[in-house]
Design an enzyme around this catalytic site. Structure first.
Site, mmCIF file in Angstrom:
data_model
loop_
_atom_site.group_PDB
_atom_site.id
_atom_site.type_symbol
_atom_site.label_atom_id
_atom_site.label_comp_id
_atom_site.label_asym_id
_atom_site.label_seq_id
_atom_site.Cartn_x
_atom_site.Cartn_y
_atom_site.Cartn_z
ATOM 1 N N PRO A 71 2.833 1.824 19.287
ATOM 2 C CA PRO A 71 2.633 1.272 17.943
ATOM 3 C C PRO A 71 2.042 2.253 16.925
ATOM 4 O O PRO A 71 1.941 1.917 15.747
ATOM 5 C CB PRO A 71 1.681 0.087 18.182
ATOM 6 C CG PRO A 71 1.020 0.380 19.483
ATOM 7 C CD PRO A 71 1.987 1.169 20.295
ATOM 8 N N HIS A 104 0.836 -1.201 0.000
ATOM 9 C CA HIS A 104 0.000 0.000 0.000
ATOM 10 C C HIS A 104 0.873 1.254 0.000
ATOM 11 O O HIS A 104 2.065 1.179 0.266
ATOM 12 C CB HIS A 104 -1.002 -0.012 1.163
ATOM 13 C CG HIS A 104 -0.389 -0.159 2.522
ATOM 14 N ND1 HIS A 104 -0.135 -1.387 3.098
ATOM 15 C CD2 HIS A 104 0.033 0.750 3.410
ATOM 16 C CE1 HIS A 104 0.413 -1.206 4.285
ATOM 17 N NE2 HIS A 104 0.531 0.089 4.493
ATOM 18 N N LYS A 135 6.460 1.452 13.908
ATOM 19 C CA LYS A 135 7.912 1.581 13.736
ATOM 20 C C LYS A 135 8.743 0.484 14.396
ATOM 21 O O LYS A 135 9.917 0.301 14.036
ATOM 22 C CB LYS A 135 8.383 2.924 14.321
ATOM 23 C CG LYS A 135 7.856 4.135 13.591
ATOM 24 C CD LYS A 135 8.421 4.191 12.210
ATOM 25 C CE LYS A 135 7.946 5.388 11.423
ATOM 26 N NZ LYS A 135 8.110 5.188 9.989
ATOM 27 N N TYR A 173 6.470 9.134 8.293
ATOM 28 C CA TYR A 173 5.784 7.838 8.387
ATOM 29 C C TYR A 173 6.510 6.793 7.544
ATOM 30 O O TYR A 173 6.592 5.624 7.924
ATOM 31 C CB TYR A 173 4.328 8.001 7.936
ATOM 32 C CG TYR A 173 3.453 6.790 8.208
ATOM 33 C CD1 TYR A 173 3.111 6.433 9.513
ATOM 34 C CD2 TYR A 173 2.964 6.013 7.156
ATOM 35 C CE1 TYR A 173 2.306 5.327 9.759
ATOM 36 C CE2 TYR A 173 2.161 4.906 7.399
ATOM 37 C CZ TYR A 173 1.835 4.568 8.697
ATOM 38 O OH TYR A 173 1.046 3.475 8.945
ATOM 39 N N TYR A 212 -6.357 5.341 10.383
ATOM 40 C CA TYR A 212 -6.257 5.761 11.786
ATOM 41 C C TYR A 212 -7.423 6.710 12.079
ATOM 42 O O TYR A 212 -7.640 7.664 11.330
ATOM 43 C CB TYR A 212 -4.950 6.518 12.023
ATOM 44 C CG TYR A 212 -3.675 5.705 11.876
ATOM 45 C CD1 TYR A 212 -3.119 5.454 10.621
ATOM 46 C CD2 TYR A 212 -3.006 5.199 12.986
ATOM 47 C CE1 TYR A 212 -1.937 4.717 10.485
ATOM 48 C CE2 TYR A 212 -1.828 4.472 12.867
ATOM 49 C CZ TYR A 212 -1.300 4.236 11.614
ATOM 50 O OH TYR A 212 -0.133 3.511 11.492
#
Ligand code: RFL
Ligand code: PHB
Length: 392
Positions: free
Chosen positions: A292, A72, A296, A384, A200
């Site tokens: 979390p 993705h 990472k 990210y 998220y």
């Protein structure tokens, strides 16, 4: 027993380091306190950065990941009552991600270790690194009812947050940084079709996350109070709380079904530095934990063992010492970068018990800014996606 590198812990860090070293002609023995079945039953991480994907591929571990994983381009952020937006790491950086379970990576690593006849001793107990700052480093342990001594040149402590390696460093060597959050994540795995994006959600009822392991396996999380127990959460309660935290049009698309795993993890951040003392090196969760929220932890375990594997191979290959001497500082630069990103995302996306109205408005304004600003999105995409590895 004798080897070049004694590796403590057969999690992703330990087994991947052993594979990287093997490919560079360096021998190792891995000592793991739990059984292989136990290690393979842990459901944890799932999102791999491009650097981790490339590292696994370069070490012959890409085949099943590429066949079964779910690639993705970034992640979606939604929050109550407003439009969602997508942080596109492919567009901004040309980097993608792979959803592929840590459990599957462990299987692939054990299979690769078996193929090359690696010595991975599971159910090794009372493991103790010795003489780490001296000339004769070795590891004492018990296995099969007997006491053993493993002589080595170096010890790699890949034994996770609760392992023995970090605790073996003499008092005064380590400086520790810690932040504990007043909530945890309740996670479930279900054999249902996932939402198309890792999503998220920030909602007045608390944070929620929709993720995946494959096209038919979904992973979901909700923020819960620290005192909650798994038994408090029936599947029905989980699904109704999860769907309440997503906007109605997305909630309607969440496929529900029986959970095949359910667990609660507290959120915390921890860094111990330096990541080396004498001939003992720390890698992965043994040296640092991140909440979390940034996905990472496993990716940092991978970058640590990439740096350490390269450093040890250079030492054996040409006697180069600068890379082993620079290991801790180099690894920590990437660690702190991810620690910061995880802290930022944790603050951005969770509801903090007792937050003031001021804090709440500031958080919502930050979300508004991210939604409106292509620059802000590009900056978050860069964080990210994770930093590239430093060159040697
Ligand atoms: P591990 O996996 O803890 O492995 C350490 C191994 O060492 C063994 N051990 C010992 N062996 C011998 N003697 C001793 N005294 C020993 N003490 C311990 C243990 O049995 C174990 O086998 O550490 P490692 O290899 O550093 O790997 C780290 C990752 O497991 C961890 O960072 C990630 O799972 C974190 N994480 C995530 N990371 C990501 O990059 N992306 C994600 O999406 C992501 N999601 C997550 C996560 C962690 C979670 N939990 C439950 C902590 C989601 C969750 C819910
Ligand atoms: C997961 O798929 O388990 C996952 C995804 C994103 C995160 C954490 C965990 O930030």
């Amino acid at each position: 027993m004798k080897t070049q590198v004694a590796i403590i812990g057969a999690g992703p860090a330990g087994l991947l380091l052993s594979e990287i070293l093997h490919r560079q002609g360096v021998t190792s023995v891995v000592l793991e306190q739990r059984s292989r079945e136990h290690v393979l039953s842990r459901i944890r991480a799932g999102v791999l950065e491009q650097t981790t994907v490339d590292l696994l591929r370069a070490n012959g571990l890409g085949e099943r990941m590429d066949a079964q994983g779910h690639p993705h381009d970034g992640m979606r952020i939604v929050w109550a009552g407003r439009d969602s937006f997508f942080i596109d790491c492919q567009k901004h950086l040309g980097k993608r991600f792979m959803s592929y379970g840590q459990t599957q990576i462990q299987e692939d690593l054990f299979a690769a270790a078996d193929r090359r006849g690696a010595l991975v001793l599971t159910e090794a107990t009372e493991v103790q690194p010795m003489d780490i700052a001296g000339e004769r480093p070795h590891v004492l342990f018990r296995h099969g009812g007997e006491s053993h001594r493993l002589d080595c040149d170096f010890i790699a402590g890949c034994d996770g947050f609760h392992g023995v390696s970090r605790k073996s460093m003499p008092a005064g060597v380590l400086r520790e940084y810690e932040k504990a959050y007043p909530f945890g994540w309740l996670g479930i795995l279900s054999r249902t079709r996932p939402l198309p994006d890792v999503t998220y959600a920030n909602h007045p009822r608390g944070f929620a996350l929709a993720s995946m392991r494959s096209d038919t396996l979904s992973r979901y999380y909700v923020q819960v109070p620290l005192a909650d127990k798994v038994d408090d959460w029936s599947d029905d309660r989980f699904w109704s709380e999860l769907t309440a935290r997503f906007p109605p049009e997305l909630a309607a698309r969440i496929e529900t079904g029986p959970s095949i795993e359910k667990s609660i993890a507290p959120l915390r951040s921890f860094v111990a530095e330096p990541m080396r003392h004498g001939r003992l090196f720390l890698c992965g969760d043994a040296a640092h934990i991140v909440p979390p929220t940034g996905a990472k932890g496993l990716n940092l375990a991978a970058s640590d063992v990439f740096y350490l594997g390269r450093a040890l191979a250079a030492w054996y290959g040409s006697g180069r010492t600068d890379l082993i001497d620079g290991y801790s500082a180099m690894a920590l630069r990437r660690v702190w970068s991810s620690v910061r990103t995880s802290w930022y995302l944790t603050n951005l996306l969770h509801r903090f018990p007792g937050a003031s109205e001021f804090d709440q408005r500031a958080q919502e304004t930050e979300l508004d800014y991210l939604k409106a600003s292509a620059h802000a999105q590009a900056s978050l995409a860069e964080q990210y996606a994770g930093m590239p590895f430093e060159t040697a």
